[in-house]
Design a protein around this motif. Structure first.
Motif, PDB file in Angstrom:
ATOM      1  N   LYS A  13       0.834  -1.204   0.000  1.00 33.27           N
ATOM      2  CA  LYS A  13       0.000   0.000   0.000  1.00 33.27           C
ATOM      3  C   LYS A  13       0.867   1.252   0.000  1.00 33.27           C
ATOM      4  CE  LYS A  13      -3.659   2.483   2.348  1.00 33.27           C
ATOM      5  NZ  LYS A  13      -4.542   2.555   3.528  1.00 33.27           N
ATOM      6  N   SER A  17       0.761   3.967  -2.883  1.00 26.48           N
ATOM      7  CA  SER A  17       0.283   5.302  -2.513  1.00 26.48           C
ATOM      8  C   SER A  17       1.219   6.396  -2.997  1.00 26.48           C
ATOM      9  CB  SER A  17       0.118   5.423  -1.001  1.00 26.48           C
ATOM     10  OG  SER A  17      -0.912   4.582  -0.552  1.00 26.48           O
ATOM     11  N   LEU A  22      -4.949   5.972  -3.949  1.00 19.50           N
ATOM     12  CA  LEU A  22      -5.751   4.782  -3.662  1.00 19.50           C
ATOM     13  C   LEU A  22      -7.053   5.206  -2.990  1.00 19.50           C
ATOM     14  CD1 LEU A  22      -3.005   2.416  -2.202  1.00 19.50           C
ATOM     15  CD2 LEU A  22      -3.922   2.449  -4.526  1.00 19.50           C
ATOM     16  N   LEU A  23      -8.168   4.758  -3.540  1.00 18.81           N
ATOM     17  CA  LEU A  23      -9.463   5.037  -2.928  1.00 18.81           C
ATOM     18  C   LEU A  23      -9.820   3.975  -1.893  1.00 18.81           C
ATOM     19  CD1 LEU A  23     -11.415   6.074  -6.149  1.00 18.81           C
ATOM     20  CD2 LEU A  23     -10.219   7.549  -4.510  1.00 18.81           C
ATOM     21  N   ASP A  24      -9.367   2.765  -2.124  1.00 19.82           N
ATOM     22  CA  ASP A  24      -9.591   1.671  -1.184  1.00 19.82           C
ATOM     23  C   ASP A  24      -8.505   0.631  -1.425  1.00 19.82           C
ATOM     24  OD1 ASP A  24     -10.680   0.009   0.748  1.00 19.82           O
ATOM     25  OD2 ASP A  24     -12.636  -0.185  -0.216  1.00 19.82           O
ATOM     26  N   PHE A  25      -8.108  -0.039  -0.364  1.00 22.69           N
ATOM     27  CA  PHE A  25      -7.069  -1.062  -0.437  1.00 22.69           C
ATOM     28  C   PHE A  25      -7.388  -2.092   0.635  1.00 22.69           C
ATOM     29  CE2 PHE A  25      -3.071  -3.033   0.645  1.00 22.69           C
ATOM     30  CZ  PHE A  25      -2.428  -3.193  -0.573  1.00 22.69           C
ATOM     31  N   ARG A  26      -7.660  -3.320   0.229  1.00 18.15           N
ATOM     32  CA  ARG A  26      -8.034  -4.374   1.166  1.00 18.15           C
ATOM     33  C   ARG A  26      -7.356  -5.680   0.793  1.00 18.15           C
ATOM     34  NH1 ARG A  26     -14.046  -3.349   2.976  1.00 18.15           N
ATOM     35  NH2 ARG A  26     -14.269  -1.204   2.294  1.00 18.15           N
ATOM     36  N   GLU A  47      -8.694  -0.091  -5.351  1.00 19.55           N
ATOM     37  CA  GLU A  47      -9.640   0.802  -6.039  1.00 19.55           C
ATOM     38  C   GLU A  47      -8.953   2.126  -6.317  1.00 19.55           C
ATOM     39  OE1 GLU A  47     -13.914   3.113  -5.461  1.00 19.55           O
ATOM     40  OE2 GLU A  47     -13.224   1.740  -3.899  1.00 19.55           O
ATOM     41  N   GLU A  49      -9.220   5.891  -8.937  1.00 22.43           N
ATOM     42  CA  GLU A  49     -10.161   6.747  -9.672  1.00 22.43           C
ATOM     43  C   GLU A  49     -10.125   6.452 -11.163  1.00 22.43           C
ATOM     44  OE1 GLU A  49     -13.244   9.094  -9.908  1.00 22.43           O
ATOM     45  OE2 GLU A  49     -12.215   9.004  -7.980  1.00 22.43           O
ATOM     46  N   ARG A  81     -13.431   3.387  -9.418  1.00 23.61           N
ATOM     47  CA  ARG A  81     -14.651   3.749  -8.705  1.00 23.61           C
ATOM     48  C   ARG A  81     -15.859   3.625  -9.630  1.00 23.61           C
ATOM     49  NH1 ARG A  81     -14.658   9.222  -5.642  1.00 23.61           N
ATOM     50  NH2 ARG A  81     -13.754   7.900  -4.063  1.00 23.61           N
ATOM     51  N   PHE A  99     -15.972  -6.677   0.122  1.00 20.93           N
ATOM     52  CA  PHE A  99     -16.477  -5.650   1.037  1.00 20.93           C
ATOM     53  C   PHE A  99     -16.971  -6.229   2.363  1.00 20.93           C
ATOM     54  CE2 PHE A  99     -16.664  -3.054  -2.889  1.00 20.93           C
ATOM     55  CZ  PHE A  99     -15.886  -2.002  -2.435  1.00 20.93           C
ATOM     56  N   GLN A 104      -9.227  -3.866   5.567  1.00 21.10           N
ATOM     57  CA  GLN A 104      -8.635  -2.623   5.085  1.00 21.10           C
ATOM     58  C   GLN A 104      -7.252  -2.454   5.703  1.00 21.10           C
ATOM     59  OE1 GLN A 104     -11.888   0.291   5.841  1.00 21.10           O
ATOM     60  NE2 GLN A 104     -11.617   0.723   3.673  1.00 21.10           N
TER      61      GLN A 104
END
Length: 105
Positions: A13, A17, A22-26, A47, A49, A81, A99, A104
């Protein structure tokens, strides 16, 4: 998720970054559930943009590099997204699992 896996995920991450927002990282799958064995891959949800071939290749290269140095296969799923909000992907079983169960970082 064990501490080693979490640290590898944080490293990934952090490197990503520095190059993309990054909008989401899991982390999801067996490593997130804690039932992975030494040969399990690390499933990563990313995730962003916007996504083009160069950015996708860069993300995959970084994941491979970190995985190689940690003796682990890292398998990113990369979505925008827009794909998650405005296409049938939002109802995909794998996205629902990510999800619901993803960790996260």
């Amino acid at each position: 998720m064990n501490e080693r896996d979490f640290n590898i995920a944080r490293e990934l991450k952090g490197r990503l970054s520095g190059m993309v927002e990054l909008l989401d990282f899991r982390i999801f799958g067996s490593r997130a559930r804690g039932d992975a064995d030494e040969y399990s891959d690390m499933d990563v949800f990313v995730e962003v943009e916007r996504l083009d071939k160069n950015l996708k290749d860069m993300i995959l290269d970084i994941a491979w590099d970190i995985g190689f140095h940690n003796l682990m296969v890292i398998a990113p799923l990369i979505f925008t997204r827009n794909e998650l909000e405005n296409t049938s992907l939002r109802a995909s079983p794998i996205v629902n699992v990510i999800f619901a169960e993803g960790v996260q970082v």
